[in-house]
Design a protein around this motif. Structure first.
Motif, PDB file in Angstrom:
ATOM      1  N   ASN A 187       0.812  -1.212   0.000  1.00  0.00           N
ATOM      2  CA  ASN A 187       0.000   0.000   0.000  1.00  0.00           C
ATOM      3  C   ASN A 187       0.847   1.264   0.000  1.00  0.00           C
ATOM      4  OD1 ASN A 187      -2.982  -0.212   0.005  1.00  0.00           O
ATOM      5  ND2 ASN A 187      -2.498  -1.831   1.459  1.00  0.00           N
ATOM      6  N   LYS A 190       2.152   1.665  -3.388  1.00  0.00           N
ATOM      7  CA  LYS A 190       1.074   2.077  -4.285  1.00  0.00           C
ATOM      8  C   LYS A 190       1.007   3.603  -4.387  1.00  0.00           C
ATOM      9  CE  LYS A 190      -2.316  -0.868  -3.938  1.00  0.00           C
ATOM     10  NZ  LYS A 190      -3.478  -1.289  -3.140  1.00  0.00           N
ATOM     11  N   ARG A 197       1.673   7.671 -12.056  1.00  0.00           N
ATOM     12  CA  ARG A 197       0.801   6.930 -12.965  1.00  0.00           C
ATOM     13  C   ARG A 197       0.827   7.502 -14.378  1.00  0.00           C
ATOM     14  NH1 ARG A 197      -1.577  10.395 -10.004  1.00  0.00           N
ATOM     15  NH2 ARG A 197      -3.424  11.602 -10.558  1.00  0.00           N
ATOM     16  N   ILE A 275       2.698  -6.033  -6.776  1.00  0.00           N
ATOM     17  CA  ILE A 275       1.258  -5.892  -6.534  1.00  0.00           C
ATOM     18  C   ILE A 275       0.795  -4.481  -6.909  1.00  0.00           C
ATOM     19  CG2 ILE A 275      -0.519  -5.794  -4.735  1.00  0.00           C
ATOM     20  CD1 ILE A 275       1.068  -7.919  -3.212  1.00  0.00           C
ATOM     21  N   SER A 276       1.584  -3.477  -6.502  1.00  0.00           N
ATOM     22  CA  SER A 276       1.172  -2.093  -6.709  1.00  0.00           C
ATOM     23  C   SER A 276       1.143  -1.697  -8.184  1.00  0.00           C
ATOM     24  CB  SER A 276       2.103  -1.142  -5.981  1.00  0.00           C
ATOM     25  OG  SER A 276       2.412  -1.653  -4.726  1.00  0.00           O
ATOM     26  N   LYS A 278       0.988  -3.578 -10.866  1.00  0.00           N
ATOM     27  CA  LYS A 278      -0.011  -4.330 -11.629  1.00  0.00           C
ATOM     28  C   LYS A 278      -1.376  -3.659 -11.551  1.00  0.00           C
ATOM     29  CE  LYS A 278       1.713  -7.710 -13.897  1.00  0.00           C
ATOM     30  NZ  LYS A 278       2.068  -9.089 -13.602  1.00  0.00           N
ATOM     31  N   ARG A 279      -1.662  -3.067 -10.381  1.00  0.00           N
ATOM     32  CA  ARG A 279      -2.944  -2.389 -10.205  1.00  0.00           C
ATOM     33  C   ARG A 279      -3.101  -1.221 -11.172  1.00  0.00           C
ATOM     34  NH1 ARG A 279      -4.797  -3.157  -4.566  1.00  0.00           N
ATOM     35  NH2 ARG A 279      -5.099  -5.399  -4.626  1.00  0.00           N
ATOM     36  N   TYR A 280      -1.976  -0.577 -11.472  1.00  0.00           N
ATOM     37  CA  TYR A 280      -2.063   0.624 -12.293  1.00  0.00           C
ATOM     38  C   TYR A 280      -1.916   0.370 -13.773  1.00  0.00           C
ATOM     39  CZ  TYR A 280      -2.743   3.599  -8.427  1.00  0.00           C
ATOM     40  OH  TYR A 280      -3.309   4.199  -7.354  1.00  0.00           O
ATOM     41  N   ARG A 282      -3.325  -0.669 -17.035  1.00  0.00           N
ATOM     42  CA  ARG A 282      -4.714  -0.809 -17.436  1.00  0.00           C
ATOM     43  C   ARG A 282      -4.855  -2.218 -17.969  1.00  0.00           C
ATOM     44  NH1 ARG A 282      -5.601   4.502 -20.637  1.00  0.00           N
ATOM     45  NH2 ARG A 282      -7.800   4.132 -20.319  1.00  0.00           N
TER      46      ARG A 282
END
Ligand SMILES: Nc1ncnc2c1ncn2[C@@H]1O[C@H](COP(=O)(O)OP(=O)(O)OP(=O)(O)O)[C@@H](O)[C@H]1O
Ligand SMILES: [Mg+2]
Lengths: 293, 232
Positions: A187, A190, A197, A275-276, A278-280, A282
């Motif tokens: 987190n 992130k 981003r 993890i972080s 990959k979330r961003y 698209r």
């Protein structure tokens, strides 16, 4: 090359976030290190306690040397028996005398040696549970020439329970600490990724491979994790030195332990940033699929 | 080169971003996509660089089909397409040169080649003298030219421009339009979305007008017949 350069650029351009991430990682790893130390010492303690577990078989007084040899061989061949040590009547008496210390002159009054000879039966670790002990004891007890068997049944049962509970708690604690470290670190990272981003968006736009997009963040995470691990284990070592003098060699610390903290830190950085980022990305790289219809 | 067949984009139930689009775009064309805000211009461009996939129908760009393109192939498609936006999307932490170089670095191009290509492209957009400036120190028009250079540095066969003049003054708007025309003259197709009708009215280029997600005018209607024949 580009990936490394971007990683260092990311670290130096976002110093505050880098420091925060480092701090969070350091704290997680310090806790993890304390946990490892406790675990290692817990197992050491268990080992010491279990070492004391043995079966003592008292022999009848009238056995010949040959009969004793045969008995010893029979017991040795039982499953789980590591070693059988013969304690003669004389040795038992001397031991007893040592234990009595000053009061040993009481023994002088005795005309005959009242202590029986015995076998100390040492077992392999995995055969020290209560069921096995009882099983083995019964077998030995049934042998001709054995007077009596002793292995501290009550104590063994309690020890076994305590060990099981401690190991269980330790395991659960370990899982909780590991998972929450990953969660907290991911987190924190992130936030770093969120701040950049637009960089990810542009990379996707100009056709960068996943490797190039994720790479810099992974390298940053790994560097931070490694450093945080090194500092955390350094501090743990300092604390150890400080307390070692007071507690003697009760606390055991090995080089492997410090290396484990550093390795865990590196893994933490890797997984956290993975993890972080990959979330961003698209889904999965560019490409939105409308859910209409 | 770009073909769009019977394509719908539905964002939510009954919410059409685009409806029944049929388009064919040839090599080297210059096209204005016009229409009021919310009519689907951005959505149409996103289909073309496959940032978005159709709910129904098929989009074919440079041989990649929207129905069959693999995740790994999307970067390959993107390398053949340049995209610029109203808000430039420059990286604020690096100068003009590095912003343009970025497009080549992220695909692992060799250093020497990057330098050559970036300097040449910056010259093409008349920004050689500002190569060391951070975006922060550049005017809107100059920033847009940097982003055009970044889009062109890979020599794409098509340049997609989503309201490229939306954030710049009238003087820069003229410069940017002139630049886009130069780019088109050198063989790159340019598709520019804009709601500034004044820009479009005077121009001789093909216009595609959208309204509520539907094409209401396409000045090269003969292409529609071609698509019709293709389908037979
Ligand atoms: N990701 C999305 N989710 C839901 N609705 C969307 C999404 N993107 C666009 N839309 C809707 O689709 C319609 C077309 O949007 P689009 O952005 O293509 O319009 P536009 O012509 O580019 O407008 P503008 O001139 O303001 O840029 C709008 O009604 C918009 O609200
Ligand atoms: Mg738009």
């Amino acid at each position: 090359m580009f990936i490394l350069k971007e990683a260092f650029r990311g670290l130096s351009k976002n110093k505050l976030m880098a420091v925060v991430t480092f701090g969070v990682m350091f704290f997680s790893l310090f806790i993890f290190g304390l946990f490892l130390i406790s675990t290692v010492n817990l197992f050491l303690l268990i080992h010491k306690a279990e070492e004391k577990v043995q079966i003592t078989a008292f022999l009848q007084d009238d056995l010949s040397q040959d009969e004793i040899e045969v008995l010893k061989r029979d017991i040795s061949s039982l499953m789980g028996v590591k070693e059988v040590i013969f304690v003669s009547k004389q040795e038992a008496l001397e031991k007893f005398r040592e234990e009595l210390g000053e009061d040993s002159e009481l023994l002088e009054a005795l005309e005959t040696n009242p202590l029986p000879a015995s076998f100390d039966i040492k077992l392999y670790e995995s055969f020290k549970d209560p069921d096995n002990l009882e099983n083995l004891s019964n077998k030995v007890d049934a042998m001709i020439g054995i007077e009596e068997i002793k292995y501290g049944e009550e104590w063994v049962k309690i020890l076994d329970r305590v060990i099981k509970i401690l190991v269980g708690v330790d395991l659960i604690l370990g899982i909780i600490i590991s998972l929450s470290s990953i969660f907290v670190v991911a987190n924190t990272i992130k936030l770093t990724v969120f701040a950049r981003r637009d960089q990810i968006e542009i990379m996707e736009l100009v056709g960068a491979n996943n490797k190039f997009i994720i790479g810099p963040f992974l390298v940053e995470g790994i560097i931070e994790g490694f450093l945080a691990g090194a500092v955390a284990s350094g501090l743990l070592f300092g604390i150890y030195i400080f307390f070692a003098a007071r507690l003697g060699d009760f606390i055991l610390l090995t080089r492997e332990l410090f290396i484990s903290v550093i390795i865990f830190g590196t893994i933490l950085g890797y997984i956290g940033s993975h993890i972080s980022v990959k979330r961003y990305l698209r889904a999965p790289i560019g490409a939105e699929i409308p859910k209409g219809k | 080169m770009i073909q769009i067949y019977d394509t719908d984009v539905i964002f939510r139930k009954e919410w059409y971003g685009l409806k029944d689009i049929n388009l064919k775009i040839e090599k080297g064309e210059f096209i204005f996509v016009t229409g009021p805000s919310g009519c689907g211009k951005t959505t149409l461009l996103r289909l073309m660089y496959m940032d978005l996939f159709p709910t129904k129908g098929e989009v074919i760009v440079a041989g990649f089909h929207s129905s069959s393109i693999k995740r790994k192939e999307i970067p390959l498609l993107r390398r053949k397409i340049g995209v610029i936006f109203q808000d430039f999307k420059l990286l604020q932490d690096r100068d003009a040169f590095d912003n343009v170089a970025f497009a080549l670095q992220v695909t692992g191009a060799p250093k020497k080649q990057i330098k050559e290509r970036v300097l040449k492209t910056l010259a093409d957009v008349h920004l050689s003298h500002k190569r060391d400036s951070l975006p922060y120190h550049l005017s809107g028009g100059e920033q847009q030219r940097v982003s055009i250079a970044r889009a062109l540095v890979r020599e794409p066969f098509i340049l997609l421009a989503d309201e490229p003049t939306g954030n710049v003054d009238p003087e820069s708007t003229k410069e940017i339009l002139a630049l886009l025309k130069d780019i088109n003259a050198s063989g790159t197709a340019v598709i520019m979305a804009t709601h500034e009708l004044a820009l479009v009215k005077r121009s001789p280029y093909r216009k595609i007008a959208l309204k509520m997600g539907e094409v209401i005018e396409d000045t090269s209607d003969y292409l529609k017949e071609e698509i019709f024949l293709d389908k037979l």
